[in-house]
Design an enzyme around this catalytic site. Structure first.
Site, PDB file in Angstrom:
ATOM      1  N   LYS A  43       0.840  -1.205   0.000  1.00 46.03           N
ATOM      2  CA  LYS A  43       0.000   0.000   0.000  1.00 46.03           C
ATOM      3  C   LYS A  43       0.874   1.254   0.000  1.00 46.03           C
ATOM      4  O   LYS A  43       2.083   1.184   0.288  1.00 46.03           O
ATOM      5  CB  LYS A  43      -0.927  -0.026   1.216  1.00 46.03           C
ATOM      6  CG  LYS A  43      -0.207  -0.032   2.556  1.00 46.03           C
ATOM      7  CD  LYS A  43      -1.133  -0.403   3.705  1.00 46.03           C
ATOM      8  CE  LYS A  43      -0.382  -0.408   5.024  1.00 46.03           C
ATOM      9  NZ  LYS A  43      -1.181  -0.963   6.126  1.00 46.03           N
ATOM     10  N   TYR A 261      14.791  30.617   7.400  1.00 48.93           N
ATOM     11  CA  TYR A 261      13.546  31.300   7.773  1.00 48.93           C
ATOM     12  C   TYR A 261      13.452  31.499   9.278  1.00 48.93           C
ATOM     13  O   TYR A 261      13.817  30.617  10.062  1.00 48.93           O
ATOM     14  CB  TYR A 261      12.337  30.476   7.345  1.00 48.93           C
ATOM     15  CG  TYR A 261      11.982  30.594   5.891  1.00 48.93           C
ATOM     16  CD1 TYR A 261      11.608  31.821   5.335  1.00 48.93           C
ATOM     17  CD2 TYR A 261      11.978  29.468   5.073  1.00 48.93           C
ATOM     18  CE1 TYR A 261      11.260  31.913   3.992  1.00 48.93           C
ATOM     19  CE2 TYR A 261      11.625  29.549   3.732  1.00 48.93           C
ATOM     20  CZ  TYR A 261      11.267  30.778   3.190  1.00 48.93           C
ATOM     21  OH  TYR A 261      10.918  30.864   1.886  1.00 48.93           O
TER      22      TYR A 261
END
Ligand SMILES: *Cc1c(COP(=O)(O)O)cnc(C)c1O
Length: 371
Positions: A43, A261
């Site tokens: 999956k 940042y």
């Protein structure tokens, strides 16, 4: 999903998948449960490594049964593996019956409503198998104990369903001493004993290591195949995925400069910084950021570890390479792989290897290596 078409010189990062290690891991798991068939859970695009490539390699090694999460994953896998047995864990999503039967996909039925819908589909001509999913303590998908009792007391419904698998899923198999394991086993055995003719499956990766009682007829390993930790405190099997990011820029910063940042980290002394071409948009978690007073993740390049400095950006991370000799633009830094376990990187971001792998993103140049 395949990103093989992205050439390395157009990407900031590259992902190398060792299909030989993947197959070796599957064989190791199969050897732990010699009486059972060993399936593969692929999956979420094969836990991020590429469901089609992983499944083809496993099928070539003798794996015949696969579990996907969703119908659309199953349809793509079916195109690659015409003969495989494929189960869809999400169950019977309303409106999906025709697509499932056309692709010969087996739903994992987890509610009376789904069972009714599948019986109706069979009466209308559907001939593919289906699993019955019993919830034994996860409280997620699957029939409750009462619903399971009602079902096994209705032989006409069982006959109409003709289930190809009876399964349940363990909540705590990665913690072998957890009392829920034995409780789930006992609950599963009760249902199993009422349907002894149906092949049964309980164990995920870690469940295989709980011992023979947990093996039944089929095991469903996922994460262990991909080389991430699957039992608390135990090393994983062979490393399958290596993620590297390109050094885009090397620069010097002086004492008092900040990096990234928010100016969250200030260089105390002159430092040499390497800026790498992968960030949170590539699945490198922003929670691994470093700031003053709290160190974050680290990478491996030129034989040394280098710590993150400042925040993880969308496309970039910066690492302190002051102590690493000879770093050049164009070098590749390992974000995880043989030198830096994916679970260590995940832990530094407050998560688990599963989440890092499945969140890898699709901007990498991908290479598949077979041993
Ligand atoms: C994901 C999943 C697995 C595989 O679990 P791992 O811990 O990755 O081995 C097995 N069975 C079910 C029902 C699952 O959802």
């Amino acid at each position: 999903m395949t990103d093989e078409s992205i050439p390395e010189q157009l990407a900031g990062g590259r992902l190398t998948i060792d299909l030989g290690a993947l197959v070796a891991n599957w064989r190791t798991l199969a050897a732990r449960a010699p009486g059972a068939t060993t399936a593969a859970v692929v999956k979420a695009d094969g836990y991020g490594v590429g469901a089609l490539e992983a499944s083809k390699a496993l099928a070539a090694a003798g794996c015949g049964t696969f579990f996907v999460g969703l119908p659309e994953e199953g349809i793509r896998l079916r195109a690659a593996l015409p003969a495989a047995t494929i189960y869809v864990l999400a169950g019977l999503i309303p409106g999906s019956v025709e697509a499932l039967t056309r692709a010969n996909l087996r739903p994992v039925l987890g509610s009376p409503t789904e069972i009714d819908a599948w019986i109706a589909a069979r009466r209308a001509g559907a001939s593919t198998g289906a699993a019955i999913h019993i919830d034994t303590g996860m409280n997620r998908l699957g029939l409750t104990a009462a619903e399971a009792r009602d079902l096994v007391a209705a032989p006409d419904r069982i006959a109409a369903l003709a289930p190809s698998l009876l399964m349940s899923h363990l909540a705590c198999a990665d913690t072998p001493a957890h009392p829920l394991n034995a409780r789930q086993l006992a609950a599963f055995r009760i249902v199993r004993s009422a349907l002894p003719q149906v092949p049964a499956s309980l164990a995920n990766s870690s469940g295989i290591y709980l011992g023979r009682d947990y093996h039944f007829d089929l095991t469903r390993p996922g994460v262990a195949l991909y080389g991430a930790v699957f039992i608390d405190g135990q090393p994983p099997l062979q490393t399958v995925a290596k993620l590297e990011a390109r050094v885009l820029r090397v620069r010097d910063v002086t004492a008092g400069d900040t990096v990234g940042y928010g100016a969250t980290e200030t260089a105390a002394t002159q430092r040499r910084i390497a800026v790498l071409g992968a960030g949170y948009a590539d699945g490198y978690h922003r929670a691994a950021s470093s700031r003053d007073g709290r160190s974050g993740g680290r990478v491996f390049l030129r034989g040394h570890f280098a710590a993150l400095i400042g925040r993880v950006s969308m496309d970039l991370i910066a690492v302190d390479v002051t102590a690493v000799r000879g770093v050049e633009e164009g070098d590749w830094a390992e974000l995880f792989g043989p030198n830096l376990p994916v679970d260590e990187v995940a832990a530094r971001a407050g998560t688990i290897g599963y989440e890092l792998l499945t969140g890898l993103g699709h901007r990498y140049a991908r290479r598949y290596a077979a041993k």
